[in-house]
Design a protein around this motif. Structure first.
Motif, PDB file in Angstrom:
ATOM      1  N   ALA A 116      30.183  -5.538  38.828  1.00 43.32           N
ATOM      2  CA  ALA A 116      31.634  -5.588  38.665  1.00 43.32           C
ATOM      3  C   ALA A 116      32.306  -5.432  40.022  1.00 43.32           C
ATOM      4  O   ALA A 116      31.738  -4.832  40.948  1.00 43.32           O
ATOM      5  CB  ALA A 116      32.098  -4.480  37.716  1.00 43.32           C
ATOM      6  N   GLU A 117      33.502  -5.961  40.178  1.00 39.86           N
ATOM      7  CA  GLU A 117      34.176  -5.985  41.469  1.00 39.86           C
ATOM      8  C   GLU A 117      34.250  -4.595  42.091  1.00 39.86           C
ATOM      9  O   GLU A 117      34.800  -3.663  41.509  1.00 39.86           O
ATOM     10  CB  GLU A 117      35.589  -6.561  41.325  1.00 39.86           C
ATOM     11  N   MET A 118      33.637  -4.471  43.278  1.00 42.04           N
ATOM     12  CA  MET A 118      33.537  -3.216  44.015  1.00 42.04           C
ATOM     13  C   MET A 118      32.920  -2.108  43.156  1.00 42.04           C
ATOM     14  O   MET A 118      33.155  -0.923  43.384  1.00 42.04           O
ATOM     15  CB  MET A 118      34.906  -2.796  44.568  1.00 42.04           C
ATOM     16  N   ALA A 119      32.103  -2.529  42.195  1.00 44.69           N
ATOM     17  CA  ALA A 119      31.418  -1.598  41.288  1.00 44.69           C
ATOM     18  C   ALA A 119      32.379  -0.600  40.674  1.00 44.69           C
ATOM     19  O   ALA A 119      31.988   0.484  40.244  1.00 44.69           O
ATOM     20  CB  ALA A 119      30.302  -0.860  42.034  1.00 44.69           C
ATOM     21  N   VAL A 219      30.695   4.487  45.607  1.00 46.32           N
ATOM     22  CA  VAL A 219      31.933   4.381  44.836  1.00 46.32           C
ATOM     23  C   VAL A 219      32.601   5.745  44.801  1.00 46.32           C
ATOM     24  O   VAL A 219      33.687   5.946  45.327  1.00 46.32           O
ATOM     25  CB  VAL A 219      31.663   3.865  43.406  1.00 46.32           C
ATOM     26  N   SER A 220      31.930   6.698  44.178  1.00 47.09           N
ATOM     27  CA  SER A 220      32.409   8.082  44.115  1.00 47.09           C
ATOM     28  C   SER A 220      31.225   8.975  44.463  1.00 47.09           C
ATOM     29  O   SER A 220      30.342   9.187  43.634  1.00 47.09           O
ATOM     30  CB  SER A 220      32.950   8.400  42.722  1.00 47.09           C
ATOM     31  N   SER A 221      31.230   9.482  45.682  1.00 49.11           N
ATOM     32  CA  SER A 221      30.026  10.097  46.236  1.00 49.11           C
ATOM     33  C   SER A 221      29.492  11.261  45.417  1.00 49.11           C
ATOM     34  O   SER A 221      28.285  11.506  45.393  1.00 49.11           O
ATOM     35  CB  SER A 221      30.302  10.574  47.665  1.00 49.11           C
ATOM     36  N   MET A 331      37.065  13.568  35.586  1.00 47.19           N
ATOM     37  CA  MET A 331      36.118  12.621  36.166  1.00 47.19           C
ATOM     38  C   MET A 331      36.815  11.421  36.774  1.00 47.19           C
ATOM     39  O   MET A 331      36.497  10.980  37.889  1.00 47.19           O
ATOM     40  CB  MET A 331      35.125  12.146  35.094  1.00 47.19           C
ATOM     41  N   GLU A 332      37.799  10.875  36.066  1.00 54.72           N
ATOM     42  CA  GLU A 332      38.501   9.703  36.579  1.00 54.72           C
ATOM     43  C   GLU A 332      39.319  10.043  37.826  1.00 54.72           C
ATOM     44  O   GLU A 332      39.430   9.245  38.755  1.00 54.72           O
ATOM     45  CB  GLU A 332      39.400   9.111  35.489  1.00 54.72           C
ATOM     46  N   LEU A 333      39.905  11.225  37.861  1.00 53.07           N
ATOM     47  CA  LEU A 333      40.635  11.646  39.059  1.00 53.07           C
ATOM     48  C   LEU A 333      39.705  11.771  40.257  1.00 53.07           C
ATOM     49  O   LEU A 333      40.017  11.325  41.365  1.00 53.07           O
ATOM     50  CB  LEU A 333      41.338  12.984  38.806  1.00 53.07           C
ATOM     51  N   VAL A 334      38.544  12.387  40.036  1.00 49.19           N
ATOM     52  CA  VAL A 334      37.565  12.541  41.113  1.00 49.19           C
ATOM     53  C   VAL A 334      37.121  11.176  41.618  1.00 49.19           C
ATOM     54  O   VAL A 334      37.033  10.932  42.835  1.00 49.19           O
ATOM     55  CB  VAL A 334      36.351  13.358  40.624  1.00 49.19           C
ATOM     56  N   LYS A 335      36.854  10.275  40.702  1.00 50.17           N
ATOM     57  CA  LYS A 335      36.392   8.934  41.076  1.00 50.17           C
ATOM     58  C   LYS A 335      37.444   8.200  41.904  1.00 50.17           C
ATOM     59  O   LYS A 335      37.137   7.624  42.961  1.00 50.17           O
ATOM     60  CB  LYS A 335      36.053   8.130  39.819  1.00 50.17           C
ATOM     61  N   ASN A 342      36.501   6.543  50.495  1.00 49.37           N
ATOM     62  CA  ASN A 342      35.423   5.689  50.982  1.00 49.37           C
ATOM     63  C   ASN A 342      35.910   4.327  51.457  1.00 49.37           C
ATOM     64  O   ASN A 342      35.397   3.795  52.448  1.00 49.37           O
ATOM     65  CB  ASN A 342      34.364   5.490  49.885  1.00 49.37           C
ATOM     66  N   HIS A 343      36.898   3.739  50.769  1.00 48.69           N
ATOM     67  CA  HIS A 343      37.236   2.334  51.014  1.00 48.69           C
ATOM     68  C   HIS A 343      38.719   2.069  51.240  1.00 48.69           C
ATOM     69  O   HIS A 343      39.119   0.913  51.419  1.00 48.69           O
ATOM     70  CB  HIS A 343      36.743   1.478  49.840  1.00 48.69           C
ATOM     71  N   GLY A 344      39.535   3.121  51.213  1.00 48.91           N
ATOM     72  CA  GLY A 344      40.969   2.924  51.386  1.00 48.91           C
ATOM     73  C   GLY A 344      41.329   2.281  52.715  1.00 48.91           C
ATOM     74  O   GLY A 344      42.214   1.406  52.789  1.00 48.91           O
ATOM     75  N   GLU A 345      40.670   2.683  53.788  1.00 49.86           N
ATOM     76  CA  GLU A 345      40.977   2.138  55.114  1.00 49.86           C
ATOM     77  C   GLU A 345      40.654   0.648  55.185  1.00 49.86           C
ATOM     78  O   GLU A 345      41.435  -0.141  55.721  1.00 49.86           O
ATOM     79  CB  GLU A 345      40.184   2.902  56.175  1.00 49.86           C
TER      80      GLU A 345
END
Length: 626
Positions: A116-119, A219-221, A331-335, A342-345
């Motif tokens: 899936a896009e960007m997992a 994705v979410s370390s 969980m969704e907030l943490v993710k 990880n990928h915002g920049e």
């Protein structure tokens, strides 16, 4: 102005061009669908030569596997399910350590699969509210389709009209279609467990940190794990033993198999079939004394105080959520927080073309304080300790994998807030605790694949792999027996007319208290409200029983017992439901309680038990004469 013949030739030319383009497109799709659209790239990583005798051959000799397009392979760009990511990144300079270990172990890697896009799995536009500190955060939950508009959505070989599930959709499809013996994916919040359930294969999510994550796009370390798919439990275990590098140990059977009753209440279809399959298989293999029942939400309320503090908060009159649903929100907030870290920049600098729903979620400002992040960490630690304490070294927790069947591929259904909340409530247990979990297919219910999940304590991976190996054939056998059998309808209508009359009296009392000119007191109003709630619980419980939804009936009767623990009818009804599920110890306990509360149950309970073939010892010896 152009002449009419000229316009006609233009129209004919455009029509022919369109036909040619469509023909090429159809041919291309036909080629892709030959591998069910599972792969984005084909290659071969060959294992080293076999060692000379008397050394043992490589443990995975003769097996082939594929990996999701999040694993680095030397010389290839890791696509991460997004064309802009692939365009802006260099080829990997080394192969992911987990892939290298499998190849060194004798397996052949044959390609990369669609992810899936960007997992990330697509976010849905619905939202739920949770309350942290003095503010509320709008948390949108992602769907679980496994679709990818950049590389195409793999076809579910088990049910081609249905979605394959994500995020590791291609890897699940490759195994389900027998294109490889096993495959790798990543599981953050269900990326392996969900597609395994939807595609009818086994999917294993190991304990957090048990398998190296070097050379894999995160994705979410704090939630990411490397998972694997297989059809054969023997292959699943062989792969697991190599990846986990656990020391040899004598195989142990489970000493407790715990059915999470409230988790099964989240399921709308095939709930009783799934629970009954596990119960029958457990009784056959280990004996009924191993079976236990637990309300997991109540257990977490007691054992996870940090989550309970969220549970007790309210805002604007909103009703507080259950502990399990709150855990899904956390969980969704943490993710989302860790994904942005990880990928915002990269997203800000490249401005990639993303699915509009994903893009909207990423652009949304997520304000989480350091105190809240620390609270999330505490919740993770507490729930791991709680589940480890519940399961110990030899316990298995049984939960549904996913609450509802997969949606139709390309369908217009919009996942509801309720559906997503129930789905991620189930998925969050392993993601937040770090415990290991395995999805086991159980055939079909109608046209839809059905599965169940088994959870073991954090670090209990070998025990869980051994348990799957032991139970798999029995689970398939019981699923087949139950699917083919036509169980006769059991009805709780064997209640006496006096019981029914009493229920009507309760309801009339409620109406009198509420409709009277001057209600006697607030206490009476509250009592009347409780009576009405009990009335409804009993009616809905009886209806669930008539519909053969035994687990749901148990849930309703249990709630009624909490409100009115001296009513023998609720205990006898729940005993009847337990008997249908084969939970004889629980049925015996409820039967004894019912008899102690009301001697009339000595007549009713044997009637309810007559067709089960399992006469239980009653509390009163005089019942032996009846």
């Amino acid at each position: 102005m152009a002449s009419a013949p000229a316009n006609l030739w233009v129209l004919l030319g455009l029509g022919l061009a369109g036909i040619l383009i469509m023909t090429k497109k159809l041919k291309k799709n036909k080629v892709v669908k030959q591998d069910f659209g599972a792969f984005v790239l084909r290659f071969q990583l060959l294992p080293p030569p076999q060692p000379s005798p008397p050394k043992a051959p490589h443990p995975l000799t003769g097996l082939t596997f594929a990996v999701s397009d999040v694993f680095d392979i030397d010389g290839f760009v890791t696509g991460f399910g997004n064309l802009d990511w692939e365009r802006t990144h260099e080829a990997a300079s080394q192969t992911s350590s987990v892939v290298s270990a499998l190849v060194e172990g004798g397996a052949t890697c044959v390609g990369k699969t669609v992810v899936a896009e960007m997992a990330y799995r697509f976010f849905n536009s619905v939202s739920i509210w949770i309350f942290l500190s003095q503010s509320c955060l709008d948390v949108s939950l992602s769907s679980i389709s496994g679709e990818n508009k950049n590389y195409g959505t793999p076809t579910n070989p088990t049910a081609p009209a249905l979605i394959p599930g994500g995020s590791s959709s291609g890897s699940a499809v490759a195994v389900a279609a027998d294109l490889v013996h096993f495959s790798l994916g990543t599981d953050t919040d269900g990326g392996v467990r969900v597609p395994a359930g939807y595609c009818g294969v086994i999917g294993f999510r190991p304990s957090y940190g048990a398998v190296s994550h070097v050379g894999i796009v995160p994705v979410s370390s704090s939630c990411d794990t490397v998972g694997w798919f297989a059809k054969d439990p023997i292959i699943l275990r062989r792969v697991g033993h190599l990846l986990l590098q656990v020391p040899f140990a004598v195989q142990r059977n489970p000493r407790s198999i715990i059915i999470a009753d409230d988790c099964f209440q989240l399921v709308k279809n095939s709930v009783d079939r799934v629970a009954l399959v596990v119960i029958k298989s457990t009784e056959k293999l280990f004996g009924r004394q191993v079976l236990k029942h637990e309300n997991l939400g109540d257990y977490l309320d007691l054992k996870v105080p940090s989550l309970k503090s969220l549970h007790s908060k309210k805002s604007n009159g909103e009703v507080k959520s259950s502990s399990i649903r709150l855990l899904a929100n956390v969980m969704e907030l943490v993710k989302r927080h860790e994904f942005k870290c990880n990928h915002g920049e990269w997203i800000s600098s490249v401005k990639p073309t993303l699915d509009p729903i994903i893009a909207a979620q990423i652009r949304e400002r997520l304000q989480i304080s350091d105190m809240e992040i620390e609270n999330f960490r505490i919740i993770r630690n507490e729930i791991r300790v709680a589940l480890n304490s519940l399961l110990k070294d030899d316990g298995i927790l049984v939960i549904p994998t996913i609450p509802d069947p997969p949606l139709k591929l390309g369908g217009k259904e919009i996942l509801s807030e309720d559906y997503l909340s129930r789905a991620f409530s189930l998925l969050s247990l392993a993601s937040m605790s770090g415990c290991c979990q395995v999805t086991v297919p159980l055939g079909f219910h109608g046209q839809n694949p059905v599965s169940v999940s088994l959870v073991a304590r954090h670090g209990g991976d070998r025990f869980l792999l051994d348990t799957v190996h032991t139970m798999y054939a029995s689970l398939q056998e019981q699923a087949d027996i139950i699917e083919k059998s036509k169980l006769s309808a059991k009805v709780v209508s064997q209640e006496t007319s006096a019981d029914i009359a009493k229920e009507k009296v309760d309801y009339l009392i409620f109406k009198f208290l509420l409709e009277g000119d001057k209600p006697t007191s607030l206490f009476h109003l509250a009592a009347a409200a409780v009576m009405l709630h009990l009335h409804r619980l009993r009616l809905t419980g009886n209806q669930a029983f008539k519909d053969k939804q035994w687990q749901k009936a148990i849930g309703f009767y249990t709630e009624a017992i909490r409100l009115s623990g001296t009513n023998a009818t609720y205990y006898s009804n729940r005993a009847a439901a337990y008997l249908e599920l084969g939970s004889f110890l629980q049925a015996e306990a409820d039967s004894s309680t019912a008899i102690n509360l009301d001697r009339k149950c000595l007549v009713r309970i044997p009637l309810l038990r007559r067709d089960t073939g399992a006469l239980l010892k009653m509390a009163d010896p005089s019942n032996n004469d009846k």
